[in-house]
Design a protein around this motif. Structure first.
Motif, PDB file in Angstrom:
ATOM      1  N   ARG A 171      -0.531   5.989   3.062  1.00 36.11           N
ATOM      2  CA  ARG A 171       0.249   6.650   2.010  1.00 36.11           C
ATOM      3  C   ARG A 171      -0.514   6.794   0.692  1.00 36.11           C
ATOM      4  N   ARG A 172      -1.052   5.707   0.195  1.00 37.65           N
ATOM      5  CA  ARG A 172      -1.746   5.758  -1.104  1.00 37.65           C
ATOM      6  C   ARG A 172      -2.930   6.709  -1.064  1.00 37.65           C
ATOM      7  N   ARG A 173      -3.697   6.627   0.005  1.00 31.41           N
ATOM      8  CA  ARG A 173      -4.874   7.476   0.151  1.00 31.41           C
ATOM      9  C   ARG A 173      -4.472   8.955   0.152  1.00 31.41           C
ATOM     10  N   HIS A 229       2.525   5.777   7.335  1.00 29.36           N
ATOM     11  CA  HIS A 229       2.979   5.654   5.950  1.00 29.36           C
ATOM     12  C   HIS A 229       2.488   4.369   5.298  1.00 29.36           C
ATOM     13  N   GLU A 250      -1.528  10.349  -0.967  1.00 26.76           N
ATOM     14  CA  GLU A 250      -0.893  10.755  -2.226  1.00 26.76           C
ATOM     15  C   GLU A 250      -1.896  10.968  -3.357  1.00 26.76           C
ATOM     16  N   HIS A 251      -3.016  10.243  -3.322  1.00 27.90           N
ATOM     17  CA  HIS A 251      -3.997  10.348  -4.402  1.00 27.90           C
ATOM     18  C   HIS A 251      -5.194  11.230  -4.053  1.00 27.90           C
TER      19      HIS A 251
END
Length: 172
Positions: free
Chosen positions: A78-80, A74, A82-83
């Motif tokens: 996470r950012r990778r 996480h 989620e986007h």
């Protein structure tokens, strides 16, 4: 099961998360995450026979429409995730993230064939309660315990009959 997002930062092991995906693209989004970032994903699908105007036709659709599972760190991923293309975000209940125990994922995977596909008996071994028959679409609402809460889903009558027949034949 849900977990506070701050607890994910403390955990050193990879956790299975439930993600929202664009409709009817769950397996494609999961495949993209695998190829682009090396994320372990699981997007189970069902092969169902439905009646159409032309007669019975076989369809393949997501076991959990609009959702799939991914295992990642996480904090670092996470950012990778989620986007990524097709991902609409992590499933959350307030500030708590929906996580899935790895034993549940393993149990689902054991029922799968190639390409994360269940071709028969998708409800075999699950406890379900039929709450309402919808005659217009010949589907049944099933109360299913998932992600730590009760959800209603629709399953074709034919699928239930096939699952019941499989269960009865295994008892004999």
């Amino acid at each position: 099961m849900t977990v506070d997002s701050s607890d994910c930062a403390k955990s050193e092991e990879l956790v299975w998360f439930c993600l929202k995906a664009q409709p009817k693209r769950e397996h494609l989004v999961a495949s993209g995450l695998r190829k682009q970032f090396g994320i372990v994903c699981f997007a189970p699908r069902l092969r169902l026979r439905k009646l159409t105007r032309r007669g019975p036709v076989w369809f393949v659709e997501a076991m959990f429409p609009g959702y799939f599972f991914a295992q990642f760190d996480h904090v670092t991923e996470r950012r990778r995730v989620e986007h990524a293309a097709g991902v609409r975000g992590l499933v959350q209940f307030g500030d708590r993230l929906a996580t899935i125990d790895s034993t549940i994922i393993d149990a689902l995977r054991q029922r799968m064939e190639a390409d994360e596909l269940v071709t028969h008996g998708p409800l075999q071994g699950l406890e379900v309660l039929v709450t309402q028959l919808l005659p217009a679409s010949e589907r049944v609402r099933v109360l299913l315990e998932f992600l730590g809460r009760s959800l209603q889903m629709e399953v074709s009558r034919e699928t239930l009959i096939q699952s019941r027949a499989s269960a009865v034949s295994s008892l004999q």
